[in-house]
Scaffold this motif. Structure first.
Motif, PDB file in Angstrom:
ATOM      1  N   GLN A 212       0.839  -1.209   0.000  1.00  0.00           N
ATOM      2  CA  GLN A 212       0.000   0.000   0.000  1.00  0.00           C
ATOM      3  C   GLN A 212       0.866   1.248   0.000  1.00  0.00           C
ATOM      4  O   GLN A 212       0.553   2.229  -0.682  1.00  0.00           O
ATOM      5  CB  GLN A 212      -0.943  -0.021   1.207  1.00  0.00           C
ATOM      6  N   SER A 213       1.945   1.211   0.760  1.00  0.00           N
ATOM      7  CA  SER A 213       2.874   2.343   0.796  1.00  0.00           C
ATOM      8  C   SER A 213       3.548   2.530  -0.557  1.00  0.00           C
ATOM      9  O   SER A 213       3.710   3.665  -1.037  1.00  0.00           O
ATOM     10  CB  SER A 213       3.932   2.105   1.883  1.00  0.00           C
ATOM     11  N   VAL A 214       3.914   1.404  -1.201  1.00  0.00           N
ATOM     12  CA  VAL A 214       4.542   1.463  -2.529  1.00  0.00           C
ATOM     13  C   VAL A 214       3.578   2.058  -3.545  1.00  0.00           C
ATOM     14  O   VAL A 214       3.939   2.945  -4.334  1.00  0.00           O
ATOM     15  CB  VAL A 214       4.982   0.050  -2.981  1.00  0.00           C
ATOM     16  N   GLN A 216       1.010   3.994  -3.043  1.00  0.00           N
ATOM     17  CA  GLN A 216       0.771   5.410  -2.749  1.00  0.00           C
ATOM     18  C   GLN A 216       1.926   6.270  -3.264  1.00  0.00           C
ATOM     19  O   GLN A 216       1.709   7.344  -3.840  1.00  0.00           O
ATOM     20  CB  GLN A 216       0.601   5.601  -1.240  1.00  0.00           C
ATOM     21  N   SER A 217       3.144   5.783  -3.084  1.00  0.00           N
ATOM     22  CA  SER A 217       4.320   6.524  -3.530  1.00  0.00           C
ATOM     23  C   SER A 217       4.372   6.609  -5.055  1.00  0.00           C
ATOM     24  O   SER A 217       4.617   7.680  -5.619  1.00  0.00           O
ATOM     25  CB  SER A 217       5.583   5.841  -2.997  1.00  0.00           C
ATOM     26  N   ILE A 218       4.097   5.482  -5.723  1.00  0.00           N
ATOM     27  CA  ILE A 218       4.147   5.448  -7.192  1.00  0.00           C
ATOM     28  C   ILE A 218       3.070   6.338  -7.803  1.00  0.00           C
ATOM     29  O   ILE A 218       3.296   7.015  -8.811  1.00  0.00           O
ATOM     30  CB  ILE A 218       3.995   4.001  -7.703  1.00  0.00           C
ATOM     31  N   SER A 219       1.896   6.330  -7.193  1.00  0.00           N
ATOM     32  CA  SER A 219       0.746   7.040  -7.762  1.00  0.00           C
ATOM     33  C   SER A 219       0.946   8.555  -7.806  1.00  0.00           C
ATOM     34  O   SER A 219       0.219   9.265  -8.507  1.00  0.00           O
ATOM     35  CB  SER A 219      -0.522   6.707  -6.976  1.00  0.00           C
ATOM     36  N   LYS A 220       1.924   9.061  -7.070  1.00  0.00           N
ATOM     37  CA  LYS A 220       2.188  10.502  -7.057  1.00  0.00           C
ATOM     38  C   LYS A 220       2.868  10.975  -8.344  1.00  0.00           C
ATOM     39  O   LYS A 220       2.910  12.164  -8.635  1.00  0.00           O
ATOM     40  CB  LYS A 220       3.056  10.857  -5.848  1.00  0.00           C
ATOM     41  N   SER A 221       3.401  10.027  -9.103  1.00  0.00           N
ATOM     42  CA  SER A 221       4.082  10.375 -10.351  1.00  0.00           C
ATOM     43  C   SER A 221       3.069  10.637 -11.463  1.00  0.00           C
ATOM     44  O   SER A 221       2.009  10.027 -11.506  1.00  0.00           O
ATOM     45  CB  SER A 221       5.019   9.241 -10.758  1.00  0.00           C
ATOM     46  N   ASP A 222       3.393  11.537 -12.369  1.00  0.00           N
ATOM     47  CA  ASP A 222       2.523  11.847 -13.506  1.00  0.00           C
ATOM     48  C   ASP A 222       2.802  10.947 -14.708  1.00  0.00           C
ATOM     49  O   ASP A 222       2.071  10.992 -15.700  1.00  0.00           O
ATOM     50  CB  ASP A 222       2.712  13.316 -13.938  1.00  0.00           C
ATOM     51  N   GLN A 223       3.839  10.123 -14.645  1.00  0.00           N
ATOM     52  CA  GLN A 223       4.183   9.264 -15.767  1.00  0.00           C
ATOM     53  C   GLN A 223       3.161   8.143 -15.938  1.00  0.00           C
ATOM     54  O   GLN A 223       2.690   7.563 -14.960  1.00  0.00           O
ATOM     55  CB  GLN A 223       5.578   8.666 -15.575  1.00  0.00           C
ATOM     56  N   VAL A 224       2.838   7.849 -17.198  1.00  0.00           N
ATOM     57  CA  VAL A 224       1.864   6.793 -17.499  1.00  0.00           C
ATOM     58  C   VAL A 224       2.347   5.450 -16.952  1.00  0.00           C
ATOM     59  O   VAL A 224       1.567   4.675 -16.392  1.00  0.00           O
ATOM     60  CB  VAL A 224       1.623   6.691 -19.019  1.00  0.00           C
ATOM     61  N   SER A 225       3.640   5.176 -17.115  1.00  0.00           N
ATOM     62  CA  SER A 225       4.196   3.903 -16.646  1.00  0.00           C
ATOM     63  C   SER A 225       4.043   3.755 -15.129  1.00  0.00           C
ATOM     64  O   SER A 225       3.790   2.664 -14.623  1.00  0.00           O
ATOM     65  CB  SER A 225       5.670   3.787 -17.033  1.00  0.00           C
ATOM     66  N   SER A 226       4.168   4.867 -14.418  1.00  0.00           N
ATOM     67  CA  SER A 226       4.024   4.837 -12.961  1.00  0.00           C
ATOM     68  C   SER A 226       2.573   4.569 -12.565  1.00  0.00           C
ATOM     69  O   SER A 226       2.300   3.808 -11.630  1.00  0.00           O
ATOM     70  CB  SER A 226       4.499   6.162 -12.351  1.00  0.00           C
ATOM     71  N   ARG A 227       1.637   5.192 -13.301  1.00  0.00           N
ATOM     72  CA  ARG A 227       0.222   4.952 -13.014  1.00  0.00           C
ATOM     73  C   ARG A 227      -0.146   3.498 -13.282  1.00  0.00           C
ATOM     74  O   ARG A 227      -0.905   2.886 -12.535  1.00  0.00           O
ATOM     75  CB  ARG A 227      -0.651   5.896 -13.839  1.00  0.00           C
ATOM     76  N   GLU A 232      -1.227  -1.920 -11.043  1.00  0.00           N
ATOM     77  CA  GLU A 232      -0.826  -3.325 -10.918  1.00  0.00           C
ATOM     78  C   GLU A 232      -0.648  -3.715  -9.454  1.00  0.00           C
ATOM     79  O   GLU A 232      -1.087  -4.792  -9.018  1.00  0.00           O
ATOM     80  CB  GLU A 232       0.481  -3.537 -11.688  1.00  0.00           C
ATOM     81  N   VAL A 233      -0.010  -2.831  -8.696  1.00  0.00           N
ATOM     82  CA  VAL A 233       0.191  -3.101  -7.270  1.00  0.00           C
ATOM     83  C   VAL A 233      -1.148  -3.121  -6.537  1.00  0.00           C
ATOM     84  O   VAL A 233      -1.384  -3.966  -5.668  1.00  0.00           O
ATOM     85  CB  VAL A 233       1.140  -2.058  -6.642  1.00  0.00           C
ATOM     86  N   GLU A 234      -2.053  -2.209  -6.904  1.00  0.00           N
ATOM     87  CA  GLU A 234      -3.388  -2.175  -6.285  1.00  0.00           C
ATOM     88  C   GLU A 234      -4.138  -3.473  -6.556  1.00  0.00           C
ATOM     89  O   GLU A 234      -4.831  -4.000  -5.671  1.00  0.00           O
ATOM     90  CB  GLU A 234      -4.180  -0.982  -6.811  1.00  0.00           C
ATOM     91  N   ARG A 235      -4.017  -4.005  -7.783  1.00  0.00           N
ATOM     92  CA  ARG A 235      -4.685  -5.279  -8.114  1.00  0.00           C
ATOM     93  C   ARG A 235      -4.120  -6.415  -7.276  1.00  0.00           C
ATOM     94  O   ARG A 235      -4.861  -7.284  -6.801  1.00  0.00           O
ATOM     95  CB  ARG A 235      -4.521  -5.593  -9.608  1.00  0.00           C
ATOM     96  N   LEU A 236      -2.799  -6.399  -7.086  1.00  0.00           N
ATOM     97  CA  LEU A 236      -2.170  -7.427  -6.261  1.00  0.00           C
ATOM     98  C   LEU A 236      -2.669  -7.340  -4.822  1.00  0.00           C
ATOM     99  O   LEU A 236      -2.969  -8.368  -4.192  1.00  0.00           O
ATOM    100  CB  LEU A 236      -0.651  -7.278  -6.302  1.00  0.00           C
ATOM    101  N   ILE A 237      -2.787  -6.134  -4.297  1.00  0.00           N
ATOM    102  CA  ILE A 237      -3.289  -5.945  -2.932  1.00  0.00           C
ATOM    103  C   ILE A 237      -4.691  -6.526  -2.795  1.00  0.00           C
ATOM    104  O   ILE A 237      -4.998  -7.248  -1.835  1.00  0.00           O
ATOM    105  CB  ILE A 237      -3.275  -4.454  -2.552  1.00  0.00           C
ATOM    106  N   VAL A 238      -5.544  -6.238  -3.762  1.00  0.00           N
ATOM    107  CA  VAL A 238      -6.918  -6.767  -3.745  1.00  0.00           C
ATOM    108  C   VAL A 238      -6.888  -8.292  -3.756  1.00  0.00           C
ATOM    109  O   VAL A 238      -7.595  -8.954  -2.984  1.00  0.00           O
ATOM    110  CB  VAL A 238      -7.722  -6.225  -4.944  1.00  0.00           C
ATOM    111  N   ASN A 239      -6.063  -8.873  -4.636  1.00  0.00           N
ATOM    112  CA  ASN A 239      -5.979 -10.331  -4.735  1.00  0.00           C
ATOM    113  C   ASN A 239      -5.489 -10.962  -3.437  1.00  0.00           C
ATOM    114  O   ASN A 239      -6.024 -11.983  -2.989  1.00  0.00           O
ATOM    115  CB  ASN A 239      -5.039 -10.727  -5.879  1.00  0.00           C
TER     116      ASN A 239
END
Length: 252
Positions: A212-214, A216-227, A232-239
């Motif tokens: 979740q911390s990762v 949150q940190s990644i989502s602050k970037s404006d780059q498409v690859s970061s989003r 992807e990390v959010e989907r893993l958390i849900v799973n």
């Protein structure tokens, strides 16, 4: 000489009469214990760093086992020759490093019957390496010691294994339409998910907090690859949350 619980668990996985190589042996505690107990008829203690190498030499000398345990300084499987040992233990390193050691020493593994591996992190990386190189995980253990959680992964070559990788990583349906996919089994452990303990749940609840911390940190970037990575990390958390909610706790 009393082994830690972690090393004792590794020791107990060694078959009687083995020819053992302990890579990254530190003080050579495991080879000394294995030879004394009869688990190993002989052993190689490998260590790349000068301090632990000298400590291992002293331990073996003090134990009176210089004729049965050879202490060698070298990187990874460089300390053994092909066909010299049939069991290899590697403990206390990251999963990526252990996989790298095995990869660089592939030619030394042809006659090895058992790998007993204890990664500190990156267990999924190690399981993927084993799968890709036709080793089958036949046992897993999870334990907590001194506030740290350790996994011990035991693997055999597929031609010697009583079970195939296809069975180890088969899709497993859980309640409510949730599925344990091969990707999740590689990440969480195919045997550890079969009998999840309190330590297992605590480990993965902690991992979810880190993820979740990762995210949150990644989502602050404006780059498409970061989003995309954050999604992807959010989907893993849900799973992971879904799997944890559907696994029965084992009563110990």
């Amino acid at each position: 000489m009393k082994l830690s619980n972690r090393l004792q668990r590794i020791h107990d996985q060694i078959p009687e009469g083995s020819r053992l190589a302990d890579i990254g042996s530190d003080h050579a505690l495991l080879p000394v214990a294995a030879v004394r107990s009869g688990k190993a008829v002989g052993a190689v203690a490998g260590e790349v760093n000068p301090g632990p190498y000298e400590a291992a030499r002293k331990q073996v000398s003090d134990a009176g086992l210089k004729e049965r345990i050879t202490v060698r300084r070298g990187d990874g499987l460089d300390v053994i020759s092909a066909g010299e040992v049939d069991v290899i233990t590697i403990a206390g390193m990251g999963g990526a490093l252990i996989a790298s050691i095995l990869d660089r020493g592939l030619s030394k593994l042809d006659e090895v019957k058992l790998l007993i591996l204890q990664p500190n992190v990156g267990e999924d990386i190690l399981r993927r390496w084993l799968l890709e190189h036709h080793w089958v995980v036949v046992a897993e253990q999870l334990l907590e010691e001194d506030g740290k959680v350790y996994e011990i992964i035991t693997a055999m070559p597929q031609e010697l294994s009583p079970i195939a990788n296809e069975e180890v990583y088969r899709l497993r349906p859980l309640e409510g339409g949730v599925e344990l996919t091969s990707d999740l089994l590689l990440r969480m452990g195919p045997y550890l998910t079969d009998r999840p303990t309190d330590v297992f749940f605590a480990k993965w609840e902690s991992e979810i907090v880190k993820l979740q911390s990762v995210a949150q940190s990644i989502s602050k970037s404006d780059q498409v690859s970061s989003r995309d990575k954050a999604a992807e990390v959010e989907r893993l958390i849900v799973n992971l949350k879904e799997v944890l909610s559907c696994l029965p706790k084992v009563k110990l």
